[in-house]
Design an enzyme around this catalytic site. Structure first.
Site, short mmCIF file in Angstrom:
data_model
loop_
_atom_site.label_atom_id
_atom_site.label_comp_id
_atom_site.label_asym_id
_atom_site.label_seq_id
_atom_site.Cartn_x
_atom_site.Cartn_y
_atom_site.Cartn_z
N LYS A 189 0.80 -1.24 0.00
CA LYS A 189 0.00 0.00 0.00
C LYS A 189 0.83 1.29 0.00
O LYS A 189 0.33 2.36 0.34
CB LYS A 189 -1.01 0.04 1.16
CG LYS A 189 -1.83 -1.20 1.36
CD LYS A 189 -2.23 -1.89 0.09
CE LYS A 189 -3.33 -1.21 -0.69
NZ LYS A 189 -3.61 -1.97 -1.95
N GLY B 88 1.90 2.63 -2.66
CA GLY B 88 1.64 3.36 -3.90
C GLY B 88 2.68 3.05 -4.96
O GLY B 88 3.18 3.93 -5.65
N HIS C 294 7.01 -7.16 -2.46
CA HIS C 294 6.80 -6.51 -1.16
C HIS C 294 7.78 -7.08 -0.12
O HIS C 294 7.63 -6.83 1.08
CB HIS C 294 5.38 -6.77 -0.65
CG HIS C 294 4.31 -6.01 -1.38
ND1 HIS C 294 4.46 -4.72 -1.81
CD2 HIS C 294 3.04 -6.37 -1.74
CE1 HIS C 294 3.35 -4.31 -2.41
NE2 HIS C 294 2.47 -5.30 -2.38
N ARG D 121 6.01 4.97 2.01
CA ARG D 121 4.88 5.88 2.27
C ARG D 121 4.71 6.01 3.77
O ARG D 121 4.96 5.04 4.51
CB ARG D 121 3.61 5.28 1.64
CG ARG D 121 2.39 6.17 1.74
CD ARG D 121 1.17 5.48 1.16
NE ARG D 121 0.07 6.39 0.95
CZ ARG D 121 -1.13 6.04 0.52
NH1 ARG D 121 -1.39 4.77 0.24
NH2 ARG D 121 -2.08 6.93 0.35
N SER E 176 -4.72 2.71 4.37
CA SER E 176 -4.87 2.06 3.06
C SER E 176 -4.89 0.54 3.22
O SER E 176 -5.71 -0.15 2.61
CB SER E 176 -3.72 2.49 2.15
OG SER E 176 -3.86 1.92 0.88
N THR F 186 0.06 8.31 -15.25
CA THR F 186 0.13 7.71 -13.91
C THR F 186 -0.65 8.53 -12.87
O THR F 186 -0.52 8.27 -11.67
CB THR F 186 1.60 7.57 -13.43
OG1 THR F 186 2.21 8.86 -13.46
CG2 THR F 186 2.37 6.61 -14.31
N SER F 187 -1.45 9.47 -13.32
CA SER F 187 -2.25 10.24 -12.36
C SER F 187 -3.28 9.31 -11.71
O SER F 187 -3.73 8.33 -12.31
CB SER F 187 -2.98 11.40 -13.05
OG SER F 187 -4.02 10.89 -13.85
N MET G 210 -8.11 1.44 -6.15
CA MET G 210 -7.64 2.82 -6.28
C MET G 210 -8.59 3.65 -5.43
O MET G 210 -9.60 4.15 -5.91
CB MET G 210 -7.68 3.27 -7.74
CG MET G 210 -6.77 2.45 -8.65
SD MET G 210 -5.03 2.69 -8.33
CE MET G 210 -4.83 4.38 -8.80
N LYS H 114 -8.16 6.46 -2.66
CA LYS H 114 -8.10 7.93 -2.60
C LYS H 114 -6.77 8.46 -3.14
O LYS H 114 -6.72 9.53 -3.72
CB LYS H 114 -8.27 8.41 -1.17
CG LYS H 114 -9.68 8.28 -0.63
CD LYS H 114 -9.79 9.05 0.67
CE LYS H 114 -11.20 8.98 1.23
NZ LYS H 114 -11.29 9.67 2.54
N GLY H 115 -5.70 7.74 -2.86
CA GLY H 115 -4.39 8.14 -3.37
C GLY H 115 -3.90 9.47 -2.85
O GLY H 115 -3.24 10.22 -3.55
S1 PPS Z 1 -0.34 -2.80 -3.52
O1 PPS Z 1 -1.62 -3.51 -3.34
O2 PPS Z 1 0.37 -2.64 -2.27
O3 PPS Z 1 0.50 -3.40 -4.51
O4 PPS Z 1 -0.78 -1.39 -4.11
P1 PPS Z 1 -0.04 0.02 -4.16
O5 PPS Z 1 -0.30 0.61 -5.49
O6 PPS Z 1 1.39 -0.09 -3.74
O7 PPS Z 1 -0.79 0.85 -3.05
C1 PPS Z 1 -2.13 1.22 -3.20
C2 PPS Z 1 -2.27 2.62 -2.65
O8 PPS Z 1 -1.61 3.53 -3.53
C3 PPS Z 1 -2.58 4.41 -4.12
N1 PPS Z 1 -2.23 4.68 -5.52
C4 PPS Z 1 -2.02 5.89 -6.00
N2 PPS Z 1 -2.04 7.10 -5.40
C5 PPS Z 1 -1.81 8.19 -6.18
N3 PPS Z 1 -1.58 8.12 -7.52
C6 PPS Z 1 -1.56 6.93 -8.15
N4 PPS Z 1 -1.34 6.86 -9.45
C7 PPS Z 1 -1.77 5.75 -7.38
N5 PPS Z 1 -1.81 4.41 -7.66
C8 PPS Z 1 -2.08 3.78 -6.50
C9 PPS Z 1 -3.88 3.65 -4.00
O9 PPS Z 1 -4.99 4.51 -4.15
C10 PPS Z 1 -3.72 3.07 -2.60
O10 PPS Z 1 -3.76 4.08 -1.59
P2 PPS Z 1 -5.12 4.55 -0.85
O11 PPS Z 1 -4.67 5.51 0.22
O12 PPS Z 1 -5.77 3.34 -0.28
O13 PPS Z 1 -5.95 5.24 -1.89
#
Ligand code: PPS
Length: 306
Positions: free
Chosen positions: A68, A70, A120, A142, A150, A238-239, A267, A269-270
């Site tokens: 998680k 990102g 991971h 993060r 997350s 990648t947004s 996806m 909140k990011g």
């Molecule tokens: S995993 O399952 O661990 O492999 O996933 P991972 O992508 O590492 O982590 C998921 C969290 O990252 C956020 N995310 C993003 N944030 C901003 N921009 C982009 N492009 C993006 N891609 C993935 C995703 O929303 C998860 O965070 P939270 O806080 O739950 O939204």
């Protein structure tokens, strides 16, 4: 030009991931005490020996994170067309899902170089060949509070992970013990090694704050030249908004008995600082106390908000 080449030419049609397939996905798995106190889902441990014997190649690029953090935008850097599912662009090394989904090892073993690989794993549990082959590794960290939130929501929707229960009593608040171990050990373990090997250590918060600056660090590390237009395309591609809409990056190709996105979207909140919507004052105080004990002088410093 993609910044990172997709690890694979697609040898399986994306439809293998589609809804309705993989109905034999079983239920939630309980964590097992894996190696040296690091917990895993049992399916990871089933192929642990093979995993440790995995043969990295010198031109592999490894993307490593605690869950998680990102990482997804990074693996997306390999495919600007947006037409390759995440799990094929950068196969998840230790993932060992139920049939018909292929395991990370199976996908990677027969793929042409150069490969892009996601993991991971904590640094000390990496297959030794990544260090032996002097592979380039990109680590994304993060902040603990947003990671905790997350991960909590991810446990709710990922039907292969243990039930997280109520937020007030969930292990996700302290991040101990959860699958892939302790967040504290993970981020500090990689931090300590960053000058001993070819490791680029990035922060989710920095990427959110200034993606162009962080992409420049990445392209420099990977010895790729990118013009302004290419950087803009990567930022757009990648947004969060674009990745949330794209079925190749939002994991909607996985059936609901694995990822139930009606509970919480992958996806989600990011954002940086979303933890403030979940942590109570008391939880925050407890967290801060534990954080000071476990992080003091041990490693990287994080921003909890921008
Ligand atoms: S995993 O399952 O661990 O492999 O996933 P991972 O992508 O590492 O982590 C998921 C969290 O990252 C956020 N995310 C993003 N944030 C901003 N921009 C982009 N492009 C993006 N891609 C993935 C995703 O929303 C998860 O965070 P939270 O806080 O739950 O939204």
């Amino acid at each position: 030009m993609a910044l990172l080449k997709p690890s694979v030419e697609i040898t399986l049609p994306p439809t293998v991931f589609m809804q309705g397939q993989g109905t034999d996905a079983g239920g939630r798995e309980e964590l097992v005490d894996g190696v040296g106190g690091v917990c895993f889902v049992p399916s990871v441990m089933e192929r642990w020996r093979e995993l440790q014997e995995f043969q990295a190649r010198p031109d592999d690029t490894l993307i490593a994170t605690f869950p998680k953090a990102g990482e997804c935008p990074l693996s997306t850097l390999s495919d600007h067309s947006g037409s390759i599912p995440s799990m094929m662009r950068a196969p998840f090394l230790e993932l060992n899902p139920p049939p018909p989904f292929p395991s990370g090892i199976d996908i990677l073993q027969n793929q042409p170089s150069p490969r892009l690989i996601k993991t991971h794993l904590p640094f000390h549990l990496l297959p030794p060949s990544f260090v032996d082959q002097n592979c380039k590794m990109v680590y994304v960290a993060r902040n603990a509070k947003d990671t905790a939130v997350s991960y909590f929501h991810f446990h709710r929707m990922n039907k292969k992970l243990p039930e997280p229960g109520d937020w007030n009593h969930t292990p996700c608040v302290t991040l101990l013990p959860v699958a892939w171990g302790s967040w504290f050990d993970h981020v500090t373990g990689w931090w300590k090694e960053k000058n001993n090997h070819r490791i680029l250590y990035l922060f989710f918060e920095d990427i959110k704050e200034n993606p162009a600056r962080e992409i420049a660090k990445l392209s420099n590390f990977l010895s790729k030249k990118l013009d302004r237009e290419a950087v803009d395309r990567i930022i757009e591609h990648t947004s969060f908004k674009n990745m949330k809409q794209n079925p190749m990056t939002n994991f909607s190709l996985l059936p609901a008995n694995i990822f139930d996105q009606s509970v919480s979207p992958f996806m989600r909140k990011g954002e940086v600082g979303d933890w403030k919507n979940m942590f109570t004052v008391a939880q925050n105080e407890r967290f801060e106390k534990e954080y000071r004990q476990l992080m003091s002088d041990r490693g990287p410093s994080f921003r909890m908000e921008l």
